[in-house]
Design a protein around this motif. Structure first.
Motif, PDB file in Angstrom:
ATOM      1  N   TYR A   1       0.957  -1.078   0.191  1.00  0.00           N
ATOM      2  CA  TYR A   1      -0.096   0.013  -0.094  1.00  0.00           C
ATOM      3  C   TYR A   1       0.923   1.172   0.043  1.00  0.00           C
ATOM      4  CZ  TYR A   1      -3.592   3.472   1.192  1.00  0.00           C
ATOM      5  OH  TYR A   1      -4.362   4.710   0.999  1.00  0.00           O
ATOM      6  N   SER A   2       1.957   1.100   0.778  1.00  0.00           N
ATOM      7  CA  SER A   2       2.780   2.420   0.915  1.00  0.00           C
ATOM      8  C   SER A   2       3.482   2.698  -0.393  1.00  0.00           C
ATOM      9  CB  SER A   2       3.704   2.158   2.105  1.00  0.00           C
ATOM     10  OG  SER A   2       4.654   3.091   2.028  1.00  0.00           O
ATOM     11  N   ALA A   3       3.764   1.598  -0.885  1.00  0.00           N
ATOM     12  CA  ALA A   3       4.740   1.727  -2.340  1.00  0.00           C
ATOM     13  C   ALA A   3       3.851   1.953  -3.755  1.00  0.00           C
ATOM     14  CB  ALA A   3       5.440   0.192  -2.532  1.00  0.00           C
ATOM     15  N   SER A   4       2.730   1.709  -3.345  1.00  0.00           N
ATOM     16  CA  SER A   4       2.052   1.833  -4.770  1.00  0.00           C
ATOM     17  C   SER A   4       0.926   2.674  -4.529  1.00  0.00           C
ATOM     18  CB  SER A   4       1.089   0.468  -5.257  1.00  0.00           C
ATOM     19  OG  SER A   4       0.169   0.052  -4.005  1.00  0.00           O
ATOM     20  N   GLY A   5       0.337   2.863  -3.445  1.00  0.00           N
ATOM     21  CA  GLY A   5      -0.742   3.743  -3.114  1.00  0.00           C
ATOM     22  C   GLY A   5      -2.144   3.352  -3.590  1.00  0.00           C
TER      23      GLY A   5
ATOM     24  N   GLN B   1      18.379   5.636   7.173  1.00  0.00           N
ATOM     25  CA  GLN B   1      19.344   5.750   8.122  1.00  0.00           C
ATOM     26  C   GLN B   1      18.783   4.598   9.329  1.00  0.00           C
ATOM     27  OE1 GLN B   1      19.426   9.967   8.550  1.00  0.00           O
ATOM     28  NE2 GLN B   1      21.643   9.612   7.931  1.00  0.00           N
ATOM     29  N   PHE B   2      19.106   4.927  10.395  1.00  0.00           N
ATOM     30  CA  PHE B   2      18.758   3.853  11.643  1.00  0.00           C
ATOM     31  C   PHE B   2      17.295   3.627  11.773  1.00  0.00           C
ATOM     32  CE2 PHE B   2      18.559   2.003  15.760  1.00  0.00           C
ATOM     33  CZ  PHE B   2      19.265   0.935  15.595  1.00  0.00           C
ATOM     34  N   PHE B   3      16.310   4.773  11.971  1.00  0.00           N
ATOM     35  CA  PHE B   3      15.037   4.506  12.317  1.00  0.00           C
ATOM     36  C   PHE B   3      14.139   4.380  11.119  1.00  0.00           C
ATOM     37  CE2 PHE B   3      16.652   5.876  16.533  1.00  0.00           C
ATOM     38  CZ  PHE B   3      16.408   4.887  17.139  1.00  0.00           C
ATOM     39  N   GLY B   4      14.701   4.871  10.029  1.00  0.00           N
ATOM     40  CA  GLY B   4      13.542   5.201   8.907  1.00  0.00           C
ATOM     41  C   GLY B   4      12.776   6.408   8.851  1.00  0.00           C
ATOM     42  N   LYS B   5      12.255   6.784   7.677  1.00  0.00           N
ATOM     43  CA  LYS B   5      11.431   7.956   7.832  1.00  0.00           C
ATOM     44  C   LYS B   5      10.019   7.767   8.290  1.00  0.00           C
ATOM     45  CE  LYS B   5      14.172   9.299   3.781  1.00  0.00           C
ATOM     46  NZ  LYS B   5      14.258   9.472   2.363  1.00  0.00           N
ATOM     47  N   GLY B   6       9.775   6.533   8.452  1.00  0.00           N
ATOM     48  CA  GLY B   6       8.207   6.463   8.993  1.00  0.00           C
ATOM     49  C   GLY B   6       7.211   5.849   7.921  1.00  0.00           C
ATOM     50  N   TYR B   7       6.364   4.903   8.088  1.00  0.00           N
ATOM     51  CA  TYR B   7       5.342   4.487   7.211  1.00  0.00           C
ATOM     52  C   TYR B   7       4.769   5.562   6.213  1.00  0.00           C
ATOM     53  CZ  TYR B   7       1.617   1.466   5.376  1.00  0.00           C
ATOM     54  OH  TYR B   7       0.701   0.942   4.621  1.00  0.00           O
TER      55      TYR B   7
ATOM     56  N   SER C   1      10.281   9.388   0.995  1.00  0.00           N
ATOM     57  CA  SER C   1      10.044  10.524  -0.204  1.00  0.00           C
ATOM     58  C   SER C   1      10.600   9.860  -1.377  1.00  0.00           C
ATOM     59  CB  SER C   1      10.897  11.876   0.056  1.00  0.00           C
ATOM     60  OG  SER C   1      12.319  11.446   0.287  1.00  0.00           O
ATOM     61  N   GLN C   2      11.560   9.041  -1.511  1.00  0.00           N
ATOM     62  CA  GLN C   2      12.136   8.514  -2.589  1.00  0.00           C
ATOM     63  C   GLN C   2      10.954   7.455  -3.046  1.00  0.00           C
ATOM     64  OE1 GLN C   2      15.252   8.949  -4.148  1.00  0.00           O
ATOM     65  NE2 GLN C   2      15.023  10.590  -2.824  1.00  0.00           N
ATOM     66  N   SER C   3      10.240   6.614  -2.296  1.00  0.00           N
ATOM     67  CA  SER C   3       9.243   5.787  -2.625  1.00  0.00           C
ATOM     68  C   SER C   3       7.958   6.418  -3.056  1.00  0.00           C
ATOM     69  CB  SER C   3       9.052   4.566  -1.441  1.00  0.00           C
ATOM     70  OG  SER C   3      10.207   4.556  -0.684  1.00  0.00           O
TER      71      SER C   3
ATOM     72  N   GLU D   1      11.628   3.261   4.900  1.00  0.00           N
ATOM     73  CA  GLU D   1      10.424   3.789   5.746  1.00  0.00           C
ATOM     74  C   GLU D   1      10.790   3.395   7.103  1.00  0.00           C
ATOM     75  OE1 GLU D   1       6.671   3.243   3.970  1.00  0.00           O
ATOM     76  OE2 GLU D   1       7.148   4.916   2.414  1.00  0.00           O
ATOM     77  N   PHE D   2      11.408   2.283   7.239  1.00  0.00           N
ATOM     78  CA  PHE D   2      11.712   1.598   8.508  1.00  0.00           C
ATOM     79  C   PHE D   2      13.404   1.440   9.023  1.00  0.00           C
ATOM     80  CE2 PHE D   2       7.637   0.200   7.458  1.00  0.00           C
ATOM     81  CZ  PHE D   2       6.838   0.444   8.453  1.00  0.00           C
ATOM     82  N   GLY D   3      14.003   1.915   8.160  1.00  0.00           N
ATOM     83  CA  GLY D   3      15.406   1.933   8.630  1.00  0.00           C
ATOM     84  C   GLY D   3      16.295   0.814   8.702  1.00  0.00           C
ATOM     85  N   PHE D   4      17.344   0.685   9.424  1.00  0.00           N
ATOM     86  CA  PHE D   4      18.204  -0.278   9.640  1.00  0.00           C
ATOM     87  C   PHE D   4      17.535  -1.224  10.551  1.00  0.00           C
ATOM     88  CE2 PHE D   4      21.417  -2.455  12.096  1.00  0.00           C
ATOM     89  CZ  PHE D   4      21.985  -3.483  11.368  1.00  0.00           C
ATOM     90  N   LEU D   5      17.021  -0.652  11.628  1.00  0.00           N
ATOM     91  CA  LEU D   5      16.154  -1.365  12.496  1.00  0.00           C
ATOM     92  C   LEU D   5      15.081  -2.456  11.758  1.00  0.00           C
ATOM     93  CD1 LEU D   5      16.516  -1.259  15.644  1.00  0.00           C
ATOM     94  CD2 LEU D   5      14.278  -0.053  15.712  1.00  0.00           C
TER      95      LEU D   5
END
Lengths: 608, 366
Positions: free
Chosen positions: B43-47, B242-248, B252-254, B274-278
Motif C-alpha cells: 500500500y505504501s509503495a503503490s498507493g 538511516q537507523f530508524f527510517g522515515k516512517g510509514y 520520499s524516494q518511494s 521507511e523503517f530504517g536499519f532497524l
C-alpha cells in the motif's frame, strides 16, 4: 558432520548436504545485511543529503491530440490551453495560511478553496499534486504569475484541453474526451503510461482515439527539495496525434440541426453510393466542452441526470419501431415470394381479420382505402394491404428480405451502435417466453410489434433501395480522393425481376408527388424529386374501446414520427432517415427535414 | 532417530494418530507476520488500495491452501506428488504456445485469474523429483538421470519464455533433490565444472535486456539515468532511511516513485527507507528464523522424502530471499525476483504458502 570423501551415503547426510548448499546463500545474506548497515548507518548521512537535495525526476510529456476536420477542412475539434492551479500538500507548511492567501489573490471564497483542498488531499499520495482551481481566468493567471513563485507547493500548470468548436451541433459525432479511468487501464495496459492525458470516451474521439492520441515522450528533470525545476537533463519528444478528416459536412449538419429545434429525435444522412456519412444528429444535444474539461461537476451531473438524455446518441443507439417505413421491404418480399403481383388489388375496408379470431387488425384510416394495389398501398400507406401480404408471406417469407437489408444487425459505423431487433420464433420464445403467433407476423408487416431499428439502419436499408440492391459500408472518415474512392459493399440484393426496383421507387416518389400521397404536404415543384416513406410508430398499443386521442393526452406516449427518403431520384446524392420522438406525424415533422436535407445537398460533392 | 531403526513402524502409527492441527505454529505466525507486513508495504509503495485488496485475496487463498496442505497426510498424497510435475509441464508448454503480449511469455490468463507457470514449476518439480527418487528403498543411477533430464527440460522451457532468474531457480529446484538424495560427490563436482563450461553459451543466448542488467551490475554509475537508474535510486532510498527510517508512508524516494517496481521486486528498498536499519534487521531475523525452522524438518524427520522436500524447498526459499535482497542493495545483478511473502504478486505468494503448508505436514506426520 559426515566425511564427504567416503563413497557410501548415509541417512542423515541429506541435512548436512542441504546446509552445505545453503551456505552460499547464508554468505550472500550476511553480506546483504552488512551492505544495508553500510548504506544506512555508515553512509546514511550522504544518502540522506542526496535524497533531500536535487532529485532526478522523469516527467511524461503528453502528445498533442490530433485535430478533427469536416470533409471540406472546416475545423471541428482543437485543443486549447487551460491553466490550472496545482498544490502539493507535502510542500505546504501551513495550509490555512496558504489557502487564505490564495483566496485573496484569486478572488475566490475561502470556504470553497478549503473544501477543494481537503477533498483533493485525500485523493492523492503525500508527494503528489492535485488541481485546486481549474481553468484560471486571465486576471487570475496574471496575478498568479507575479506572486506564486514565492509560495512553495503551489504551481500553475498549463494543460491542453479538448475544445469542440460547434458545441451542440457536432456533439454526438465527435463525442467527448476525459481522464483515463483505472477500469480503462485494466483493459488496455498501454494507457498506464499516459498519465494526465485525456482519451476519447465516445464518438469519433473514442473510435479513432489511437490515431488522435499520439505517443507520450519523457523528460528527465532535476528538481530541488521543494520540487522546483533546476534543469532539464534529457528530453525524448512526444509523438503528436494525427489529424482526422470526417466525411461529415459541417454546414449541412448545422443547417439540419437547427431544424430539430431541440425536439427529441435523430437524423442520419449518408451518401448511398459511398456510404459516407454526411450528417448525423441526435437531439437534444449537449455541449461536449462541459465534459472535455470538467470545471463544474454540478453541470456534468445535471447533464447525465437530464430526463431527455442529451448524452444518448439516438442516431446509432436509439431503437424505434420502423412502422410504415418498413413497408417497401415487406412489399418486395411479397413480390419475390410471388405472394402477390404488382397489379393485384386487395380490398381495404379499414379492418383485417384472421380466421377464428374475432379481433380486428385496424388500419390507420377508419374506412380503409378501397381497392389497393402495391403502388397505392405504399403511396397511401394501406395497413390492411400489408396485413394481408404479411399473413400470406409468414415470418419465414419476410425475415430473409429484412435481414439482407440489414435489419437487426450492427452496421459497423460506430462502437456504440445498437443491434435493433429483427425478431424470430426463437427470440420470442427466449425473451418473451411465448410462441410466435400469426398476429406477430401481421404486425411485423406494418413495421410494428417487436421489430426495432436504429435511424442508421433505416438510412442504410433505404440506400439499398436507392442503389437498386447494393448497400455500402457506412463510414465517418473522408477518403483523400472521393472520386477514386472504392467503398466496400456489404450487401448486394438481387431481385428476380430487376424492374421491381423502379416500380418500388415510383411508388415511393408518389408518396410525395401524388395528390393522395401521405407526404404530399411537402411537395413543391422546385424541389428535387424525392423517394421516401412516412412512418408513425405506435409506442403504446391501443386497447380495445380506447381511442388514440385518450392516449395522446400524455405527450410521452404520442406516436413517433418517421420519414426515410432519398433523392434526387435520377441520381441519388443523399439518403436521410429522420425520427422525431412523439412527433405524431411523419409527413408534418419528419419529411420536411428530409426534404430540406436533400435539397441542401442536391449538388452532391460540389454543393456549396 | 536414525539410531533406532526398529521403532520406525511404530512411530508412524503413533504419528498418524496425532492431532491434525498439531503443527509448528511459530512458522505459521512468521508467515502471517511477513504477509501482513507485505500488504502494508504494498500500500505504501503503490498507493493503490485495489492492488492491496487483490494481494489480500491471494493471501487469504494462500492461507487456506497452506492450512489444508499442513493438515494433509503426505503418505496418502505421494502418488499425487509423483505426478504433479506433469501439471507444471503442461502449463509451461501452454504459455509458450499461446499468443501473448510484449516480449516475455510468462503469464497464463484464465480470465478470472492469471498466474505464472514458472512459479508453479519451481515448486512442483522438487516435490515430484523427491517422490520419484524415494519411491524405492534404493536409488538407481537411472533414477537420477531421469530426474536430471526432466529438470533440464523444465529449465529450457522457462529459459525460453525468457525468464533468466526463474529458470535458474527451476534448475536448482530439480538438482537439489538429486544432490540431497546422495549423488556421489565426484558426480557433483564433474557436473559443476561442466556447468561452468556451458556459461559462454548461456551468455550468448541471453536477451539484450538481460545482458544490460549484468553490465549495469558491474558498473552502475556509468549510466545513472539509463539502466543504472534502478540500483542508484534503490541505494539512495535505503541509505536515506538511516537507523530508524522515515516512517510509514513517509519515504520520499518511494512516495515520489523514484524506485521502479517499488511494490514488487524493489519493495525491500521501500521497507528500509521507511523503517530504517532497524526494520531491515527485524526482517532479516524473521527470514532467518523461518529458514531455520523449515530446515529443522530435514534434520529431524525420519522419512527420506520429507528430508529431500523440506531441504530443497527451504533452499529455494532462501535463494529467493537472498537474491532479491542482495539485488536491491546492489551486490547482485538485477534478475527480477520477488521478495517472498512481501512483494506484490499472487502466484508467488500462493506457491510459497503451499510450500510452507507441505513442509508443515511433513513435520507433523514424520
Amino acid at each position: 558432520m559426515k566425511n564427504f570423501s567416503r563413497g557410501r551415503f548415509k541417512s542423515g547426510e541429506e541435512y548436512s548436504r542441504a546446509l552445505f548448499f545453503l551456505s552460499p546463500f547464508i554468505f550472500l545474506f550476511s553480506i546483504s545485511l552488512f551492505q544495508v548497515m553500510n548504506l544506512t548507518l555508515f553512509q546514511g548521512d550522504k544518502y540522506q543529503t542526496i535524497a533531500e537535495s536535487n532529485r532526478i525526476y522523469q516527467k511524461p510529456i503528453n502528445p498533442v491530440r490530433g485535430f478533427i476536420y469536416d470533409r471540406k477542412g472546416t475545423l471541428l475539434a482543437e485543443n486549447i490551453v487551460q491553466r490550472d492551479l496545482y498544490v502539493t500538500p507535502a510542500y505546504i507548511e501551513d495550509s490555512a495560511k496558504t489557502i487564505l492567501m490564495l483566496s485573496n489573490l484569486l478572488d475566490m471564497p475561502y470556504e470553497l478553496l478549503e473544501e477543494n483542498f481537503s477533498k483533493g488531499e485525500k485523493k492523492v499520495k503525500k508527494f503528489d499534486s492535485f488541481p485546486l482551481v481549474k481553468a484560471l481566468n486571465e486576471e487570475q493567471i496574471a496575478k498568479a504569475k507575479v506572486n506564486l513563485d514565492s509560495i512553495s507547493g503551489i504551481e500553475v500548470k498549463a494543460t491542453l484541453k479538448r475544445y469542440a468548436l460547434h458545441e451542440e451541433t457536432m456533439a454526438h459525432v465527435l463525442g467527448y474526451v476525459g481522464d483515463i479511468s483505472s477500469n480503462e487501464i485494466r483493459k488496455d495496459k498501454q494507457l498506464a503510461e499516459l498519465q494526465n492525458t485525456q482519451i476519447g470516451k465516445t464518438g469519433i474521439e473514442k473510435e479513432f482515439d489511437s490515431i488522435l492520441r499520439g505517443k507520450p515522450g519523457i523528460q528527465t528533470q532535476e528538481r530541488d527539495v521543494k520540487g522546483k525545476l533546476v534543469r532539464i537533463l534529457d528530453t525524448q519528444g512526444a509523438e503528436d496525434g494525427k489529424d482526422i478528416y470526417l466525411s461529415i459536412d459541417q454546414r449541412l449538419q448545422d443547417h439540419l440541426f437547427k431544424l430539430f429545434k431541440n425536439r427529441r429525435g435523430a437524423l442520419v444522412a449518408l451518401e448511398p453510393k459511398t456510404g459516407l456519412v454526411r450528417a448525423l444528429i441526435s437531439s437534444p444535444s449537449f455541449n461536449p466542452n462541459i465534459l472535455n474539461s470538467i470545471v463544474d461537476t454540478d453541470e456534468v451531473e445535471s447533464l447525465f441526470s437530464n430526463k431527455e438524455s442529451p448524452i444518448f446518441n439516438r442516431a446509432v443507439s436509439g431503437q424505434y419501431p420502423p412502422a410504415s417505413t418498413l413497408k417497401p421491404f415487406v412489399g418486395l418480399a411479397a413480390i419475390e415470394n410471388e405472394v402477390i403481383s404488382w397489379d393485384k388489388k386487395i380490398k381495404d375496408d379499414g379492418e383485417f381479420y384472421v380466421e377464428g379470431d374475432p379481433r380486428p387488425y385496424r388500419g390507420w384510416k377508419e374506412n380503409g382505402h378501397g381497392r389497393v394495389d402495391m403502388r397505392k398501398a405504399i403511396v397511401e400507406s394501406s395497413d390492411v394491404y400489408f396485413y394481408t401480404i404479411a399473413f400470406d408471406l409468414t415470418l419465414a417469407g419476410i425475415r430473409p428480405m429484412l435481414d439482407s437489408f440489414g435489419f437487426g444487425k450492427k452496421t459497423g459505423l460506430s462502437d456504440f451502435e445498437s443491434n435493433g431487433l429483427l425478431p424470430d420464433k426463437k427470440w420470442k420464445l427466449g425473451y418473451k417466453g411465448d410462441f410466435w403467433f400469426k398476429g406477430d407476423t401481421i404486425n411485423l408487416g406494418i413495421g410494428q410489434g417487436y421489430i426495432l431499428a436504429t435511424p442508421l439502419q433505416l438510412a442504410m436499408a433505404y440506400s439499398g433501395l436507392a442503389n437498386k440492391g447494393v448497400i455500402y459500408q457506412p463510414q465517418f472518415i473522408q477518403p483523400t480522393d472521393e472520386k477514386s474512392f472504392k467503398p466496400k459493399k456489404v450487401a448486394e440484393i438481387k431481385l428476380s425481376d430487376s424492374k421491381s426496383w423502379e416500380k418500388m421507387e415510383q411508388a415511393l416518389v408518389d408518396v410525395i408527388s401524388a395528390r393522395n400521397g401521405t407526404a404530399h404536404k411537402v411537395f413543391d415543384g422546385n424541389s428535387a424529386v424525392i423517394a421516401g416513406k412516412t412512418g408513425t410508430a405506435q409506442i403504446k398499443s391501443i386497447l380495445p374501446g380506447k381511442e388514440y386521442d385518450a392516449i395522446r393526452e400524455n405527450p410521452a406516449l404520442r406516436d413517433h414520427a418517421l420519414f426515410v427518403g432519398y433523392g434526387p431520384v435520377e441520381d441519388p446524392k443523399l439518403v436521410v432517415a429522420v425520427v422525431i420522438e412523439n412527433g405524431e406525424s411523419g409527413s408534418e415533422v419528419a419529411a420536411p427535414i428530409v426534404k430540406s436535407a436533400i435539397n441542401y445537398y442536391k449538388g452532391g460533392l460540389d454543393a456549396e | 532417530m536414525r539410531n533406532k531403526p526398529l521403532s520406525f513402524s511404530v512411530d508412524i502409527r503413533l504419528n498418524q494418530r496425532r492431532n491434525l492441527l498439531n503443527f509448528d505454529y511459530s512458522i505459521v505466525l512468521t508467515v502471517f507476520l511477513l504477509g501482513l507486513f507485505g500488504l502494508a508495504m504494498i500500500y505504501s509503495a503503490s498507493g493503490s488500495f485495489a492492488l492491496v485488496l487483490r494481494q489480500a485475496l491471494y493471501f487469504f487463498l494462500g492461507a487456506i491452501l497452506m492450512i489444508t496442505a499442513a493438515m494433509s497426510n503426505f503418505r496418502k498424497m505421494e502418488p499425487i506428488y509423483l505426478n504433479a510435475v506433469w501439471i507444471g509441464f503442461f502449463f509451461l508448454v501452454l504459455v509458450l504456445v499461446l499468443p501473448n503480449s510484449a516480449t516475455t511469455n510468462r503469464w497464463i490468463n484464465l480470465g478470472f485469474i492469471g498466474f505464472q507457470p514458472s512459479e508453479l514449476m519451481r515448486f512442483l518439480l522438487p516435490i515430484s523429483a523427491a517422490a520419484y527418487l524415494t519411491r524405492n528403498p534404493q536409488i538407481k543411477l537411472s533414477d537420477w538421470i531421469i530426474v536430471l533430464v526432466a529438470t533440464l527440460i523444465a529449465f529450457i522451457l522457462v529459459f525460453l519464455q525468457p525468464d533468466f532468474g526463474t529458470s535458474a531457480i527451476v534448475l536448482l529446484s530439480g538438482i537439489m533433490p538429486i544432490i540431497l538424495s546422495g549423488l556421489p560427490w565426484r558426480f557433483i563436482i564433474y557436473s559443476f565444472l561442466g556447468g561452468i563450461g556451458t556459461l559462454p553459451f548461456l551468455w550468448m543466448s541471453l536477451m539484450d535486456y538481460q545482458k544490460d542488467r549484468i553490465y549495469t551490475f558491474i558498473s552502475p554509475e556509468s549510466d545513472a539515468l539509463g539502466s543504472g537508474w534502478n540500483i542508484a535510486q534503490s541505494k539512495i532510498a535505503i541509505g536515506s532511511g538511516q537507523f530508524f527510517g522515515k516512517g510509514y508512508m513517509e519515504g520520499s524516494q518511494s512516495q515520489l516513485d523514484f524506485i521502479p517496481e517499488s511494490h514488487t521486486d524493489f519493495i525491500f528498498a521501500v521497507i528500509v527507507e521507511e523503517f530504517g536499519f532497524l526494520g531491515a534487521l527485524v526482517l532479516f531475523l524473521l527470514y532467518a528464523f523461518l529458514i531455520h525452522r523449515l530446515l529443522y524438518v530435514a534434520k529431524s524427520s525420519n522419512s527420506k522424502f520429507a528430508k529431500l522436500v523440506s531441504g530443497t524447498l527451504s533452499i529455494i526459499l532462501a535463494a529467493y530471499i537472498t537474491i532479491n535482497i542482495s539485488m536491491v542493495v546492489g551486490i547482485f545483478p538485477i534478475v527480477g525476483m520477488p521478495l517472498p511473502f512481501i512483494s506484490q504478486g499472487g502466484t508467488a505468494l500462493v506457491v510459497n504458502m503451499i510450500t510452507i503448508g507441505i513442509i508443515l505436514s511433513l513435520r507433523r506426520t514424520t
